[in-house]
Design a protein around this motif. Sequence first.
Motif, PDB file in Angstrom:
ATOM      1  N   THR A  77     -56.740  15.141  -2.665  1.00  0.00           N
ATOM      2  CA  THR A  77     -56.128  15.358  -1.343  1.00  0.00           C
ATOM      3  C   THR A  77     -56.301  16.819  -0.947  1.00  0.00           C
ATOM      4  OG1 THR A  77     -54.491  13.762  -2.078  1.00  0.00           O
ATOM      5  CG2 THR A  77     -54.014  14.929  -0.031  1.00  0.00           C
ATOM      6  N   GLU A 103     -56.769  23.144  10.877  1.00  0.00           N
ATOM      7  CA  GLU A 103     -56.018  23.438  12.106  1.00  0.00           C
ATOM      8  C   GLU A 103     -56.612  24.635  12.829  1.00  0.00           C
ATOM      9  OE1 GLU A 103     -53.717  21.725  13.754  1.00  0.00           O
ATOM     10  OE2 GLU A 103     -54.281  20.250  12.236  1.00  0.00           O
ATOM     11  N   GLU A 142     -59.699  30.305  -0.522  1.00  0.00           N
ATOM     12  CA  GLU A 142     -58.434  30.328   0.211  1.00  0.00           C
ATOM     13  C   GLU A 142     -58.020  31.760   0.535  1.00  0.00           C
ATOM     14  OE1 GLU A 142     -55.641  28.159  -2.142  1.00  0.00           O
ATOM     15  OE2 GLU A 142     -56.791  26.300  -1.988  1.00  0.00           O
ATOM     16  N   GLU A 170     -57.398  33.516   4.241  1.00  0.00           N
ATOM     17  CA  GLU A 170     -56.133  34.144   4.627  1.00  0.00           C
ATOM     18  C   GLU A 170     -56.340  35.581   5.108  1.00  0.00           C
ATOM     19  OE1 GLU A 170     -53.508  32.401   4.875  1.00  0.00           O
ATOM     20  OE2 GLU A 170     -54.142  30.641   3.749  1.00  0.00           O
ATOM     21  N   SER A 188     -55.687  20.507   0.046  1.00  0.00           N
ATOM     22  CA  SER A 188     -54.592  21.427  -0.244  1.00  0.00           C
ATOM     23  C   SER A 188     -54.001  21.913   1.087  1.00  0.00           C
ATOM     24  CB  SER A 188     -55.116  22.621  -1.041  1.00  0.00           C
ATOM     25  OG  SER A 188     -56.047  23.335  -0.257  1.00  0.00           O
ATOM     26  N   LYS A 189     -52.851  22.595   0.991  1.00  0.00           N
ATOM     27  CA  LYS A 189     -52.219  23.116   2.217  1.00  0.00           C
ATOM     28  C   LYS A 189     -53.144  24.119   2.893  1.00  0.00           C
ATOM     29  CE  LYS A 189     -47.393  22.441   1.085  1.00  0.00           C
ATOM     30  NZ  LYS A 189     -46.164  23.061   0.585  1.00  0.00           N
ATOM     31  N   ALA A 190     -53.829  24.928   2.062  1.00  0.00           N
ATOM     32  CA  ALA A 190     -54.746  25.935   2.609  1.00  0.00           C
ATOM     33  C   ALA A 190     -55.892  25.260   3.362  1.00  0.00           C
ATOM     34  CB  ALA A 190     -55.291  26.802   1.485  1.00  0.00           C
ATOM     35  N   LEU A 249     -55.800  22.368   4.830  1.00  0.00           N
ATOM     36  CA  LEU A 249     -55.256  21.822   6.083  1.00  0.00           C
ATOM     37  C   LEU A 249     -55.086  22.936   7.120  1.00  0.00           C
ATOM     38  CD1 LEU A 249     -52.614  19.340   4.634  1.00  0.00           C
ATOM     39  CD2 LEU A 249     -54.734  18.757   5.795  1.00  0.00           C
ATOM     40  N   ARG A 250     -54.687  24.128   6.634  1.00  0.00           N
ATOM     41  CA  ARG A 250     -54.548  25.269   7.558  1.00  0.00           C
ATOM     42  C   ARG A 250     -55.903  25.617   8.150  1.00  0.00           C
ATOM     43  NH1 ARG A 250     -50.814  27.432   3.976  1.00  0.00           N
ATOM     44  NH2 ARG A 250     -52.299  28.826   2.997  1.00  0.00           N
ATOM     45  N   GLN A 251     -56.945  25.550   7.294  1.00  0.00           N
ATOM     46  CA  GLN A 251     -58.299  25.846   7.770  1.00  0.00           C
ATOM     47  C   GLN A 251     -58.712  24.872   8.864  1.00  0.00           C
ATOM     48  OE1 GLN A 251     -61.487  26.320   5.018  1.00  0.00           O
ATOM     49  NE2 GLN A 251     -60.286  27.527   3.599  1.00  0.00           N
ATOM     50  N   GLY A 274     -58.223  13.045   4.819  1.00  0.00           N
ATOM     51  CA  GLY A 274     -57.615  14.199   4.152  1.00  0.00           C
ATOM     52  C   GLY A 274     -58.030  14.335   2.702  1.00  0.00           C
TER      53      GLY A 274
END
Lengths: 212, 144
Positions: free
Chosen positions: A187, A197, A80, A84, A189-191, A193-195, A180
């Motif tokens: 599930t 996107e 992650e 970033e 992670s938010k990171a 999901l960012r990847q 997801g």
Amino acid sequence: MRPYPSSEAFPALFPRTMLPPGNMDFIGHMAFLGVIGIVSDSLRGTHMLPTGSMGFFARARDLAAKAGRQAHMRPNIIAEEIFELLTPESYLDLVTQYGGTRLYVPVCKRGKNAKIPGLDSDAATALADAFGGLFLQVPVAREFRAIVYWERGFSNAQVAAKLGLSESGVNKLRARIKAGKTSSGATFSKAALRQIEAAKSIRLDPEKDAGT
Amino acid sequence: MRDRPLTDELLDLIGAKAMFDLVVSYGGTRLYVPRYRREATAEIEGLGTEASRSLAEAFGGLLIRVPLCREFKLVVYEGRGLSNAQIAVKLGITETGVGKIKRRVQNGTSVSGARLSKGMLRLIEAGKTVPMDSWKVASEGEGE
């Protein structure tokens, strides 16, 4: 500037009992630890400090080795952090060329550009600033790469060949991304999901496209 | 239902070298094998005329699931002197995964823990013994 190692940053290396009194500087701290080490090691075997426990310096070496290993034992967090730090395009270059391997990140002097073959200098410098001198466990990032390839219009067979998977493996990957879920059933992670996107919005150089 | 694993059958048909080209180019995918024509059988891209004809004779007009054969590819790459990291990138897996496959090859077991098929064991042997220069260099680009 790199922060001065404190008990909070490296609890394994500097337990509270090893903290020096007052506001001691780095050299003072090292001297303080050295004196403690020499005194405690020389007392080992006497009635004051019976043997059976590890010596001070041996213990310090052991703790340092453990702290070093811990950096490799948290690949998810590192993955992650890497994402970033880099642009999606540089991240794609990194995972395409080094995915699954342990990559040594060179130490970079202030104001100089680091070099990692196959990566642009901005990406290499960003990695060197954050992880210089460490081995990184570069993620395989199958989800990220698969989405990039699908967005470019590649068939499942082509994606399978690029990722080293079977076609049914790619189908499973697609189903997991849709649901997801990670391969372990957790599930995203938010990171993550960012990847995903970022992978959908990635724009690439058409000349580079042929090679990746 | 097939009575023999496809790997065994393919190996008998086209031999270890063509098998390497096949799994490097098409491993993991479903490949359409063109129909056999005595005069001019269509060549499968990346395979020689001989191998294409042999495949067409046996599977012409069918789709075959080309096996990934990671164990076989690993042995060939290892013989070429590639490091674990390079093999990992070529196979699309982690270095740890390469170590695991190596151990499995040594033990002669598959992912599920069952014994490797005879065809796979023969492939692995061929991968170890054939001089590396004779393997097709065109397959170097695979995995990128």
